[in-house]
Design a protein around this motif. Structure first.
Motif, PDB file in Angstrom:
ATOM      1  N   GLN A  70      36.846   9.221  44.878  1.00 16.62           N
ATOM      2  CA  GLN A  70      37.254   8.836  45.669  1.00 16.62           C
ATOM      3  C   GLN A  70      38.314   8.637  46.732  1.00 16.62           C
ATOM      4  O   GLN A  70      38.367  10.273  47.131  1.00 16.62           O
ATOM      5  N   SER A  71      38.505   8.362  47.431  1.00 17.01           N
ATOM      6  CA  SER A  71      39.662   8.058  49.048  1.00 17.01           C
ATOM      7  C   SER A  71      40.567   7.063  48.671  1.00 17.01           C
ATOM      8  O   SER A  71      40.836   6.238  47.945  1.00 17.01           O
ATOM      9  N   SER A  73      41.457   4.622  50.776  1.00 13.06           N
ATOM     10  CA  SER A  73      41.086   3.062  50.408  1.00 13.06           C
ATOM     11  C   SER A  73      40.404   2.753  49.238  1.00 13.06           C
ATOM     12  O   SER A  73      40.478   1.751  49.402  1.00 13.06           O
ATOM     13  N   ASP A  74      40.063   3.663  48.131  1.00 10.10           N
ATOM     14  CA  ASP A  74      40.084   3.006  47.168  1.00 10.10           C
ATOM     15  C   ASP A  74      41.727   2.819  46.085  1.00 10.10           C
ATOM     16  O   ASP A  74      41.515   1.867  45.239  1.00 10.10           O
ATOM     17  N   HIS A 102      44.576   0.966  55.652  1.00  8.80           N
ATOM     18  CA  HIS A 102      44.424   1.003  54.205  1.00  8.80           C
ATOM     19  C   HIS A 102      45.660   0.609  54.184  1.00  8.80           C
ATOM     20  O   HIS A 102      46.718   0.916  54.216  1.00  8.80           O
ATOM     21  N   ALA A 126      43.445   3.450  41.172  1.00  9.91           N
ATOM     22  CA  ALA A 126      42.517   3.217  42.481  1.00  9.91           C
ATOM     23  C   ALA A 126      41.266   2.791  41.964  1.00  9.91           C
ATOM     24  O   ALA A 126      41.267   3.323  40.267  1.00  9.91           O
ATOM     25  N   SER A 128      36.984   1.582  42.687  1.00  5.86           N
ATOM     26  CA  SER A 128      35.342   1.674  43.879  1.00  5.86           C
ATOM     27  C   SER A 128      34.338   1.456  42.991  1.00  5.86           C
ATOM     28  O   SER A 128      34.237   1.686  41.460  1.00  5.86           O
ATOM     29  N   GLU A 129      33.813  -0.118  44.076  1.00  8.77           N
ATOM     30  CA  GLU A 129      32.868  -0.585  42.897  1.00  8.77           C
ATOM     31  C   GLU A 129      31.757   1.222  42.807  1.00  8.77           C
ATOM     32  O   GLU A 129      31.136   0.796  41.973  1.00  8.77           O
ATOM     33  N   THR A 131      31.833   3.622  41.656  1.00  7.66           N
ATOM     34  CA  THR A 131      33.191   4.430  40.385  1.00  7.66           C
ATOM     35  C   THR A 131      32.737   3.898  39.285  1.00  7.66           C
ATOM     36  O   THR A 131      32.967   2.822  38.826  1.00  7.66           O
TER      37      THR A 131
END
Length: 132
Positions: A70-71, A73-74, A102, A126, A128-129, A131
């Motif tokens: 992840q990053s 932005s997540d 973000h 966090a 994300s789609e 993940t």
């Protein structure tokens, strides 16, 4: 509990100092344990100014995000514990440098003291789609 639980560990962040994981990934959500400003090599920074401690804690968070694929932005929610609300403006400036545009949900909680005498601890959620 539905779904697999994946324990996240990276040597690029401070090792867990007790019976917990650096982070846990479950159903696409990453739960990051509280990150003190302990360097990845285990060296403590309790004698450093707040700004240095904040950067180390954020570096640990970023390394754990990366290890989980992840990053920044997540990030969905960040909770920050600071020993003294007077550190809030400095933290906000440093945090903005790390996150750029973000803006996840966030709470900054003033506390009287943190473990080992540190000035900051950061935990996060966090997801994300991509993940699972």
């Amino acid at each position: 509990m539905a779904g697999e639980i994946e324990l996240i560990h990276t040597t690029q962040a401070a090792a867990a100092g007790g019976h917990y994981a650096q982070a846990v990934l479950h159903q696409g959500v990453l739960y990051v344990s509280g990150q003190l400003p302990v360097r990845a090599d285990g060296n403590h920074s309790v004698d450093q100014p707040f700004e240095v401690q904040a950067a180390i804690a954020l570096d640990n968070l970023m390394a754990i995000l990366d290890a989980a694929g992840q990053s920044p932005s997540d990030l969905l929610k960040v909770t920050v514990y600071v020993a003294g609300i007077e550190h809030w403006p400095a933290f906000d400036r440093i945090y903005a440098r790390y996150l750029g545009e973000h803006r996840p949900a966030r709470a900054v909680v003033p506390v009287p003291a943190l473990h080992h005498g540190y000035l900051i601890e950061i935990e996060a959620l966090a997801g994300s789609e991509g993940t699972s």
